[in-house]
Design a protein around this motif. Structure first.
Motif, PDB file in Angstrom:
ATOM      1  N   GLY A 196       0.794  -1.221   0.000  1.00  0.00           N
ATOM      2  CA  GLY A 196       0.000   0.000   0.000  1.00  0.00           C
ATOM      3  C   GLY A 196       0.824   1.267   0.000  1.00  0.00           C
ATOM      4  N   SER A 197       2.142   1.152   0.192  1.00  0.00           N
ATOM      5  CA  SER A 197       2.983   2.352   0.107  1.00  0.00           C
ATOM      6  C   SER A 197       2.996   2.841  -1.342  1.00  0.00           C
ATOM      7  CB  SER A 197       4.414   2.043   0.559  1.00  0.00           C
ATOM      8  OG  SER A 197       5.052   1.177  -0.373  1.00  0.00           O
ATOM      9  N   ASP A 198       3.332   4.096  -1.534  1.00  0.00           N
ATOM     10  CA  ASP A 198       3.425   4.627  -2.896  1.00  0.00           C
ATOM     11  C   ASP A 198       4.415   3.817  -3.719  1.00  0.00           C
ATOM     12  OD1 ASP A 198       1.582   6.602  -2.312  1.00  0.00           O
ATOM     13  OD2 ASP A 198       3.083   8.187  -2.063  1.00  0.00           O
ATOM     14  N   PHE A 199       5.548   3.449  -3.111  1.00  0.00           N
ATOM     15  CA  PHE A 199       6.552   2.665  -3.830  1.00  0.00           C
ATOM     16  C   PHE A 199       5.945   1.348  -4.313  1.00  0.00           C
ATOM     17  CE2 PHE A 199       9.957  -0.412  -4.224  1.00  0.00           C
ATOM     18  CZ  PHE A 199      10.854   0.277  -5.015  1.00  0.00           C
ATOM     19  N   TYR A 200       5.267   0.629  -3.420  1.00  0.00           N
ATOM     20  CA  TYR A 200       4.631  -0.642  -3.763  1.00  0.00           C
ATOM     21  C   TYR A 200       3.613  -0.445  -4.891  1.00  0.00           C
ATOM     22  CZ  TYR A 200       1.774  -4.848  -3.352  1.00  0.00           C
ATOM     23  OH  TYR A 200       1.086  -6.002  -3.632  1.00  0.00           O
ATOM     24  N   GLU A 201       2.716   0.497  -4.704  1.00  0.00           N
ATOM     25  CA  GLU A 201       1.639   0.706  -5.679  1.00  0.00           C
ATOM     26  C   GLU A 201       2.187   1.054  -7.067  1.00  0.00           C
ATOM     27  OE1 GLU A 201      -1.498  -0.003  -5.172  1.00  0.00           O
ATOM     28  OE2 GLU A 201      -1.214  -0.435  -3.047  1.00  0.00           O
ATOM     29  N   GLU A 202       3.211   1.904  -7.126  1.00  0.00           N
ATOM     30  CA  GLU A 202       3.772   2.308  -8.419  1.00  0.00           C
ATOM     31  C   GLU A 202       4.468   1.147  -9.123  1.00  0.00           C
ATOM     32  OE1 GLU A 202       6.182   5.779  -7.765  1.00  0.00           O
ATOM     33  OE2 GLU A 202       4.412   7.029  -7.353  1.00  0.00           O
ATOM     34  N   LYS A 203       5.226   0.359  -8.395  1.00  0.00           N
ATOM     35  CA  LYS A 203       5.937  -0.772  -9.018  1.00  0.00           C
ATOM     36  C   LYS A 203       4.963  -1.792  -9.589  1.00  0.00           C
ATOM     37  CE  LYS A 203      10.044   0.699  -8.406  1.00  0.00           C
ATOM     38  NZ  LYS A 203      10.798   1.211  -9.531  1.00  0.00           N
ATOM     39  N   ILE A 204       3.912  -2.088  -8.836  1.00  0.00           N
ATOM     40  CA  ILE A 204       2.925  -3.071  -9.292  1.00  0.00           C
ATOM     41  C   ILE A 204       2.107  -2.504 -10.457  1.00  0.00           C
ATOM     42  CG2 ILE A 204       0.917  -4.454  -8.610  1.00  0.00           C
ATOM     43  CD1 ILE A 204       3.733  -5.258  -7.370  1.00  0.00           C
ATOM     44  N   ALA A 205       1.694  -1.251 -10.353  1.00  0.00           N
ATOM     45  CA  ALA A 205       0.898  -0.633 -11.422  1.00  0.00           C
ATOM     46  C   ALA A 205       1.682  -0.584 -12.731  1.00  0.00           C
ATOM     47  CB  ALA A 205       0.460   0.773 -11.011  1.00  0.00           C
ATOM     48  N   PHE A 206       2.952  -0.213 -12.670  1.00  0.00           N
ATOM     49  CA  PHE A 206       3.777  -0.125 -13.881  1.00  0.00           C
ATOM     50  C   PHE A 206       3.937  -1.501 -14.523  1.00  0.00           C
ATOM     51  CE2 PHE A 206       7.845   0.213 -16.165  1.00  0.00           C
ATOM     52  CZ  PHE A 206       7.586   1.341 -16.941  1.00  0.00           C
ATOM     53  N   ARG A 207       4.302  -2.491 -13.724  1.00  0.00           N
ATOM     54  CA  ARG A 207       4.458  -3.866 -14.239  1.00  0.00           C
ATOM     55  C   ARG A 207       3.162  -4.373 -14.862  1.00  0.00           C
ATOM     56  NH1 ARG A 207       4.398  -8.261  -9.834  1.00  0.00           N
ATOM     57  NH2 ARG A 207       2.212  -7.659 -10.022  1.00  0.00           N
ATOM     58  N   ASP A 208       2.066  -4.216 -14.148  1.00  0.00           N
ATOM     59  CA  ASP A 208       0.797  -4.747 -14.616  1.00  0.00           C
ATOM     60  C   ASP A 208       0.304  -4.021 -15.868  1.00  0.00           C
ATOM     61  OD1 ASP A 208       0.967  -6.510 -12.522  1.00  0.00           O
ATOM     62  OD2 ASP A 208      -0.674  -5.605 -11.355  1.00  0.00           O
ATOM     63  N   TYR A 209       0.480  -2.709 -15.914  1.00  0.00           N
ATOM     64  CA  TYR A 209       0.024  -1.961 -17.085  1.00  0.00           C
ATOM     65  C   TYR A 209       0.774  -2.424 -18.337  1.00  0.00           C
ATOM     66  CZ  TYR A 209      -1.673   1.757 -20.060  1.00  0.00           C
ATOM     67  OH  TYR A 209      -2.280   2.442 -21.086  1.00  0.00           O
ATOM     68  N   LEU A 210       2.088  -2.517 -18.246  1.00  0.00           N
ATOM     69  CA  LEU A 210       2.862  -2.935 -19.419  1.00  0.00           C
ATOM     70  C   LEU A 210       2.571  -4.387 -19.793  1.00  0.00           C
ATOM     71  CD1 LEU A 210       6.302  -1.154 -18.982  1.00  0.00           C
ATOM     72  CD2 LEU A 210       4.367  -0.480 -20.397  1.00  0.00           C
ATOM     73  N   SER A 211       2.294  -5.222 -18.810  1.00  0.00           N
ATOM     74  CA  SER A 211       1.950  -6.624 -19.091  1.00  0.00           C
ATOM     75  C   SER A 211       0.619  -6.744 -19.816  1.00  0.00           C
ATOM     76  CB  SER A 211       1.901  -7.428 -17.785  1.00  0.00           C
ATOM     77  OG  SER A 211       3.188  -7.494 -17.215  1.00  0.00           O
ATOM     78  N   GLN A 212      -0.269  -5.800 -19.577  1.00  0.00           N
ATOM     79  CA  GLN A 212      -1.616  -5.852 -20.157  1.00  0.00           C
ATOM     80  C   GLN A 212      -1.780  -4.979 -21.396  1.00  0.00           C
ATOM     81  OE1 GLN A 212      -3.961  -4.695 -16.764  1.00  0.00           O
ATOM     82  NE2 GLN A 212      -3.260  -6.449 -15.578  1.00  0.00           N
ATOM     83  N   HIS A 213      -0.790  -4.160 -21.729  1.00  0.00           N
ATOM     84  CA  HIS A 213      -0.883  -3.234 -22.870  1.00  0.00           C
ATOM     85  C   HIS A 213       0.350  -3.392 -23.761  1.00  0.00           C
ATOM     86  CE1 HIS A 213      -3.632  -1.481 -19.895  1.00  0.00           C
ATOM     87  NE2 HIS A 213      -4.317  -1.068 -20.942  1.00  0.00           N
ATOM     88  N   PRO A 214       0.276  -4.332 -24.709  1.00  0.00           N
ATOM     89  CA  PRO A 214       1.443  -4.659 -25.540  1.00  0.00           C
ATOM     90  C   PRO A 214       2.018  -3.474 -26.320  1.00  0.00           C
ATOM     91  CG  PRO A 214      -0.315  -6.266 -25.867  1.00  0.00           C
ATOM     92  CD  PRO A 214      -0.866  -5.183 -24.993  1.00  0.00           C
TER      93      PRO A 214
END
Length: 175
Positions: free
Chosen positions: A112-130
């Motif tokens: 839930g920290s900003d660091f955690y949320e940003e790392k997961i959001a970036f990874r997931d977005y790129l994984s889902q948007h070729p």
């Protein structure tokens, strides 16, 4: 194959073995730290299928309280991780392997920290948007060719793209 000299930039084509190396190191960390780590995530470019990456496996370890987790530093150092004090809010950072051949990065943070949320959001977005992943791969390749001996500049030049992806990821999650 993993490992890269500190401060340099060299990208390798995506390697399916990176996921296995993440799992193996995660298991070692679980064994060493027990239940002090609540969860783990494979982050960074080695976690995105098809993405060229610096051959260093990025691991995110989740703890209950970051300040109370500083006592893990000697435990992690006994396992070959070097504590790297940085000015990144919300994480403790460690590198494994000699400076001439870094193999793993470990970021310890709270869920839930900003660091955690940003790392997961970036990874997931790129994984889902070729298409976004292709643009990022192209940018990384150009920058690695231009700054092979200057990782700081390489990272800074990716900054706006990373921020743009985070903005898109946040917009997606709010819709």
């Amino acid at each position: 194959m993993v490992g890269l000299e500190r401060g340099t930039v060299e990208l390798e084509p995506y390697d399916e073995g990176w996921a296995r190396l993440y799992e193996e190191e995660r298991e070692r960390l679980k064994h060493v730290a027990g239940d002090r780590f609540l969860d783990f995530e494979h982050i960074g470019s080695t976690a995105i299928k098809g993405m060229p990456a610096k051959p260093i496996i990025d691991i995110l370890a989740v703890v209950e309280d970051l300040d109370e987790s500083r006592y893990l530093t000697p435990v992690l150092e006994e396992c070959g991780f070097e504590y790297r004090p940085e000015e990144v809010e919300g994480r403790l950072f460690f590198a494994k392997g000699p400076r001439t051949n870094r193999t793993y990065y470990l970021s310890v943070t709270e869920r839930g920290s900003d660091f955690y949320e940003e790392k997961i959001a970036f990874r997931d977005y790129l994984s889902q948007h070729p298409k976004a992943a292709e643009r990022y791969a192209s940018l990384k390749t150009r920058l690695a060719e231009k700054y092979p001996e200057n990782r700081g500049q390489y990272t800074r030049k990716k900054g706006q793209f990373v921020q743009d992806v985070l903005d898109l990821a946040i917009d997606d999650s709010e819709s």
